[in-house]
Design an enzyme around this catalytic site. Structure first.
Site, PDB file in Angstrom:
ATOM      1  N   ASP A 132       0.815  -1.215   0.000  1.00 31.52           N
ATOM      2  CA  ASP A 132       0.000   0.000   0.000  1.00 31.52           C
ATOM      3  C   ASP A 132       0.850   1.267   0.000  1.00 31.52           C
ATOM      4  OD1 ASP A 132      -2.549   1.229   0.011  1.00 31.52           O
ATOM      5  OD2 ASP A 132      -2.460   1.551   2.162  1.00 31.52           O
ATOM      6  N   SER A 151      -7.223   4.783   0.114  1.00 27.30           N
ATOM      7  CA  SER A 151      -7.467   3.475  -0.487  1.00 27.30           C
ATOM      8  C   SER A 151      -8.935   3.110  -0.324  1.00 27.30           C
ATOM      9  CB  SER A 151      -6.599   2.409   0.195  1.00 27.30           C
ATOM     10  OG  SER A 151      -5.226   2.736   0.091  1.00 27.30           O
ATOM     11  N   GLN A 171      -5.549  -2.320  -6.750  1.00 28.13           N
ATOM     12  CA  GLN A 171      -6.172  -1.411  -5.793  1.00 28.13           C
ATOM     13  C   GLN A 171      -6.871  -0.275  -6.523  1.00 28.13           C
ATOM     14  OE1 GLN A 171      -4.330   1.910  -3.106  1.00 28.13           O
ATOM     15  NE2 GLN A 171      -4.233   0.040  -1.889  1.00 28.13           N
TER      16      GLN A 171
END
Length: 312
Positions: free
Chosen positions: A230, A254, A304
């Site tokens: 991430d 996110s 993502q």
């Protein structure tokens, strides 16, 4: 969580007994003490058979880092699964911002235990509300067909400048002055270097590894990779438009995160994280990432979608 783990999690700089800790040229802590603090952060306290509790570092931004809650949730799931079953995929949604000032409770639902696969669902709760949900699937080791895309041809990590050398005096402006347990080396120019230079390729490539030595725990290595995945993934989206966090009027978070784990790897050895963005629209950007081991094996794939609001 052991008392030693509690102490390390409360002190993310990993200060040694003599008060020393490795720091880069910008004064940011790194190295084995900081990595040990991340290991402690992932060492959840078991409250009940299927309920775990985790904490955030003392030095945290205003929201819990998405990689932290994903890594902790995966630890919670993995601790209810036999060790011989390895995680092969996870799918997660970031529902509410996490509050770093209070613990996070992880509730595990033992969805299914089959002959070959095990499925778990985890919800992370704060202040009585779900902030994050994760579904993970585990599988016994089975032989089968095998192929993979080749790794891109990139320079070796040792030939590239460290993150501290690349970010220089911008470290505080970018909000990157917290202790860094992951060693990151940019292959492509960092997004802050590409700012204002017109349309750029929607790509980001970095070498990364845990900045120290990890114990021989397969689940821990996977959770460290989930944490690190991430960190730079949405760089590929922002690079395309020549803007970056902290330097431009960009708000983001996110939204969801998925990972597939293809082959065994060690997170304390160099992994190439090759990221690209196929699309951005409606204040959302999609990014895909591929983790390659140093010997060229494709070990994991990441997708993502992030919320990205460029306000200027």
């Amino acid at each position: 969580m052991t008392e030693a783990a509690r102490a390390a999690a409360a002190d993310p700089a990993g200060t040694r007994l003599d008060g020393s800790v490795p720091r880069d040229a910008n004064g940011v802590p790194h190295g084995q003490p900081v990595l040990d603090s991340l290991i402690a952060l992932l060492d959840l306290e078991r409250i009940e058979e299927n309920i775990f509790r985790g904490v955030s570092p003392a030095e945290s931004p205003v929201r819990v880092f998405g990689g932290q809650v994903a890594g902790q949730a995966l630890v919670a799931a993995g601790r209810t699964v036999p060790r011989e079953r390895q995680v092969h995929s996870l799918h997660a949604y970031f529902i509410r911002p996490g509050d770093p000032s209070v613990p996070i409770v992880y509730e595990v639902d033992r969805t299914r235990d089959g002959r070959s696969f095990t499925t778990r669902r985890v919800v992370a709760v704060q202040h009585g509300k779900t902030i994050f949900s994760l579904s993970a699937s585990f599988q016994i080791d089975e032989p089968g067909i095998d192929h993979a895309e080749p790794m891109p041809d990139v320079p070796a990590p040792e030939t590239l400048p460290t993150y501290g050398e690349q970010v220089g005096d911008l470290v505080h402006q970018l909000g990157r002055a917290q202790p860094r347990p992951i060693d990151v080396r940019y292959v492509t120019d960092p997004p802050w270097v590409r700012r204002g230079k017109g349309p750029q390729e929607a790509r980001s490539q970095v070498w990364m590894r845990a900045d120290g030595v990890l114990p021989d725990d397969d689940l821990l290595h996977v959770c460290i990779a989930a944490f690190a995945s991430d960190m730079t993934l949405l760089d590929a989206v922002l690079a395309r438009h020549g803007v970056y966090w902290g330097l431009d009027n960009v708000n983001g978070a996110s939204l969801d995160h998925a990972m597939w784990f293809h082959r065994p790897f060690r997170a304390d050895e160099w992994l190439l994280y090759d990221c690209a963005s196929p699309s951005a629209s409606n204040a959302r950007g999609l990014a895909t990432g591929r983790f390659f081991s140093r010997d060229g094996q494709l070990v994991a794939t990441v997708v993502q979608e992030g919320l990205l609001r460029v306000l200027d």
